[in-house]
Design a protein around this motif. Structure first.
Motif, PDB file in Angstrom:
ATOM      1  N   LEU A  39     -10.145  -0.001   9.451  1.00 20.27           N
ATOM      2  CA  LEU A  39      -9.093   0.090   8.441  1.00 20.27           C
ATOM      3  C   LEU A  39      -9.631   0.533   7.083  1.00 20.27           C
ATOM      4  CD1 LEU A  39      -7.170  -3.238   9.188  1.00 20.27           C
ATOM      5  CD2 LEU A  39      -6.560  -0.923   9.934  1.00 20.27           C
TER       6      LEU A  39
ATOM      7  N   SER B 292      -6.230   8.492   1.743  1.00 16.64           N
ATOM      8  CA  SER B 292      -5.900   7.975   3.072  1.00 16.64           C
ATOM      9  C   SER B 292      -6.170   6.480   3.200  1.00 16.64           C
ATOM     10  CB  SER B 292      -6.694   8.746   4.139  1.00 16.64           C
ATOM     11  OG  SER B 292      -6.390  10.124   4.098  1.00 16.64           O
TER      12      SER B 292
ATOM     13  N   ALA C  15      -5.700   2.937   4.028  1.00 14.01           N
ATOM     14  CA  ALA C  15      -4.765   2.286   4.946  1.00 14.01           C
ATOM     15  C   ALA C  15      -4.383   0.885   4.494  1.00 14.01           C
ATOM     16  CB  ALA C  15      -5.380   2.218   6.350  1.00 14.01           C
TER      17      ALA C  15
END
Length: 234
Positions: A126, A184, A186
């Motif tokens: 993650l 990006s 998460a």
């Protein structure tokens, strides 16, 4: 060469030790005297901020990564007169949702019941951009997590369960606030960092491309350049 001289306190993230700041710290030494906050003194957000303040110079800038951003905001809440500027990397000004609190309780249980390696298996993917999962970086993050260990990992989650929503704090500060986030990421969204910049009267947001949750490790040159810019020009 820049001639700005500041004290800078660097606060790590949940799974991090001093290594997360190693690259930026070495390359901003001529513009800031860096002080690392180990974030291992207590399991409350108030106590962690008190420890930072007890060991920090009288006046300082502070950069908090991930969980360190929550600590940095609590430092600002406790002693606004001592904080010159704040950088918040891959974090949030919002309090935990019930779902996030439940996830923290589950992580604490994993740590207490001997499932820390399984927790790392789920957590590390993650943190990184998918292109960084196959190289040395993923292994390095996992090793950093092992150095932190299950007890400190659990205590840091306990501290985050005690943190406050900081949106009102940002609205009422007059210091420069820089929000930095991997495109990006998460775990904390670009929108959350845009919100930080919008809330703070002197807020700015910077987005790091080809990057997940860990700009200081995934894109260290870009992260360092942004921190230098914040220290010198904001």
């Amino acid at each position: 060469m820049a001639t700005v001289e500041r004290n800078l306190v660097l606060v790590p993230g949940l799974i991090c030790d001093e290594e997360v700041w190693a690259y930026p710290r070495a390359r901003i030494a001529e513009v800031a005297d860096c002080h690392y906050a180990p974030m291992n003194e207590t399991n409350t957000m108030q106590g962690l901020a008190e420890a930072v303040l007890a060991n920090a110079p009288e006046r300082f800038a502070i950069a908090g990564f991930s969980m360190g951003g929550y600590v940095a905001l609590e430092v600002l809440r406790q002693a606004p007169e001592r904080v010159e500027r704040i950088a918040l990397l891959d974090t949030s000004s919002r309090g935990d949702t019930p779902e996030k609190s439940e996830n923290r309780e589950a992580a604490i249980a994993d740590c207490e019941e001997g499932r820390f390696e399984d927790l790392l298996d789920r957590f590390v993917p993650l943190l990184l951009h998918h292109e960084h999962m196959s190289g040395h970086l993923a292994g390095g993050v996992r090793e950093m997590g092992r150095r932190i260990g299950p007890q400190l990992f659990a205590d840091r989650h306990r501290a985050m369960l005690t943190r406050s929503d900081s949106r009102d704090l940002l609205q009422n500060t007059d210091i420069p606030v820089r929000a930095i986030v991997g495109r990006s990421d998460a775990l904390t969204s670009v929108a959350e960092h845009e919100e930080i910049a919008d809330l703070a009267p002197r807020g700015r947001v910077s987005i790091v491309e080809d990057c997940g949750h860990m700009p200081p490790l995934e894109q260290p040159q870009t992260a360092t350049a942004l921190l230098r810019d914040w220290l010198i020009y904001d």
